[in-house]
Design a protein around this motif. Structure first.
Motif, PDB file in Angstrom:
ATOM      1  N   LEU A 297       0.826  -1.213   0.000  1.00 42.04           N
ATOM      2  CA  LEU A 297       0.000   0.000   0.000  1.00 42.04           C
ATOM      3  C   LEU A 297       0.858   1.260   0.000  1.00 42.04           C
ATOM      4  N   ARG A 298       1.963   1.246   0.738  1.00 42.96           N
ATOM      5  CA  ARG A 298       2.838   2.427   0.751  1.00 42.96           C
ATOM      6  C   ARG A 298       3.352   2.741  -0.651  1.00 42.96           C
ATOM      7  N   HIS A 299       3.774   1.729  -1.368  1.00 43.15           N
ATOM      8  CA  HIS A 299       4.293   1.964  -2.718  1.00 43.15           C
ATOM      9  C   HIS A 299       3.178   2.341  -3.689  1.00 43.15           C
ATOM     10  N   LEU A 300       2.001   1.765  -3.528  1.00 44.22           N
ATOM     11  CA  LEU A 300       0.903   2.101  -4.422  1.00 44.22           C
ATOM     12  C   LEU A 300       0.429   3.535  -4.207  1.00 44.22           C
ATOM     13  N   LEU A 301       0.408   3.982  -2.967  1.00 45.42           N
ATOM     14  CA  LEU A 301      -0.030   5.348  -2.680  1.00 45.42           C
ATOM     15  C   LEU A 301       0.978   6.379  -3.179  1.00 45.42           C
ATOM     16  N   GLY A 302       2.256   6.082  -3.049  1.00 45.01           N
ATOM     17  CA  GLY A 302       3.275   7.040  -3.471  1.00 45.01           C
ATOM     18  C   GLY A 302       3.563   8.068  -2.391  1.00 45.01           C
ATOM     19  N   ASP A 303       4.707   8.737  -2.520  1.00 43.44           N
ATOM     20  CA  ASP A 303       5.139   9.694  -1.494  1.00 43.44           C
ATOM     21  C   ASP A 303       4.203  10.890  -1.384  1.00 43.44           C
ATOM     22  N   LYS A 304       3.704  11.393  -2.513  1.00 38.89           N
ATOM     23  CA  LYS A 304       2.880  12.597  -2.495  1.00 38.89           C
ATOM     24  C   LYS A 304       1.591  12.392  -1.710  1.00 38.89           C
ATOM     25  N   VAL A 305       0.894  11.294  -1.985  1.00 43.09           N
ATOM     26  CA  VAL A 305      -0.367  11.027  -1.282  1.00 43.09           C
ATOM     27  C   VAL A 305      -0.106  10.738   0.193  1.00 43.09           C
TER      28      VAL A 305
END
Length: 344
Positions: free
Chosen positions: A87-95
């Protein structure tokens, strides 16, 4: 327990963790993630190599030290740590940075109707690991019904069938609650498996795991109905020689192979109707069944249900995202509870 509308309006994002795909809805931004629930891991170092679509394409094509895992099975998180990393990688840093700015981050997550306390705790722990201070649980049936526009809050019956990858849930809803429901562990994966086994036993042909979708190849035209094409050509690998081979497959035989898993779905519909009060069943004679979920798009599935139940059967406009869209509708406060008329 399913959260109330007031609790859901306070949530900042919602997650639908499915066996096939993971979807995330952020309040004010809409659907920000819609990716396969897959992650590729280097077993030597433990490093995460890829997630989502890229990891899905790697299935069956990796060296021994790279393993493609699925942290969600049947709507239940089976690997909390891997689900959090995915989930962390799917959301990305910006989100993730935008969500971390919330002073008291709240989240909502879909859970199957018959989820046990351990499965509920796994879903909560997954989102707590992403920074959520409070996690609200929402029944997948309720979320999907809201997402496809059914009048869930009204005192009238609505029947919904959530066709997932690993399971199918059938329920009758009224006044914002589930009157009766049934869940069978038969979904799109079981149908795919039935077709693959049929081709292996009858034609000694093995299909590739990911790059060839057996349903789309073996079923065309009207799919499960007899009006479809009499035969279709399938490409795969010969079981004995290992060489590439093509065969002509009789679609009538394929339909027979699919009937076994789909019979369990028909039985669940009958059980739900038998357990439902007669007044609500009368409503369903006109309203019928609403199909949602990715497996609802199986060609001819809706027509088979019409013939078996003699009821109208409808497929939602976007059946694959109904559950997460329903969560988003409740997060944005676009659904109002039923208010009683004041007594005169």
């Amino acid at each position: 327990m399913t959260a109330t509308l007031e609790q859901l309006r306070r949530c900042h994002f919602a997650v639908d963790l499915g066996a096939a795909r993971t979807r995330v809805y952020v309040r004010g931004a809409g659907l920000v993630v819609d990716q396969p629930s897959a992650a590729a891991v280097n077993t030597r170092t433990g490093a995460l190599i890829a997630v989502g679509e890229f990891a899905e394409r790697m299935t069956g094509r990796t060296p021994d030290y790279i393993r493609v895992v699925r942290p969600v099975s049947g709507g239940t998180v089976v690997d909390i740590d891997m689900a959090q990393r995915m989930l962390r990688h799917l959301l990305g840093d910006k989100v993730r940075r935008a969500l971390r700015r919330k002073p008291f981050l709240r989240a909502a997550v879909c859970t199957p109707h018959d989820a046990d306390p351990l499965a509920q705790r796994a879903a909560i722990e997954t989102l707590v690991g992403l920074g959520a201070r409070r996690v609200e649980l929402v029944d997948t049936l309720i979320a999907a019904a809201v997402g496809c526009g059914l009048p869930v809050e009204q005192p009238e019956a609505s029947m919904i069938m959530v066709c997932g990858a690993a399971a199918t849930e059938v329920a009758v809803l009224s006044l914002g609650n589930i009157v009766t429901a049934e869940r069978v562990r038969v979904g799109g994966e079981a149908v795919d498996h039935a077709i693959v086994q049929h081709l292996r036993h009858e034609h000694e042909l093995m299909l590739p795991s990911q790059n060839v979708r057996p349903l789309q190849l073996a079923l065309s035209g009207n799919g499960l109905t007899a009006q479809g094409p009499a035969s279709t050509e399938i490409h795969g690998r010969d079981v004995c020689t290992g060489l590439a081979r093509s065969v002509q497959v009789d679609t009538a035989a394929v339909r027979d192979a699919i009937q076994t898993p789909l019979t369990a779905v028909l039985d669940s519909i009958g059980k739900v109707l038998r357990d439902c009060p007669p007044d609500l069943v009368a409503d369903l004679a006109d309203r019928g069944i609403m199909m949602v979920g990715g497996s609802a798009l199986l060609p001819g599935f809706d027509e088979m249900l019409r013939q078996a139940t003699s009821m109208p059967v409808h497929i939602a406009e976007r059946p694959d995202v109904c559950a997460v869209q329903g969560l988003g509708t409740m997060l944005e406060g676009r659904i109002e509870p039923l208010e009683l008329d004041p007594a005169a």
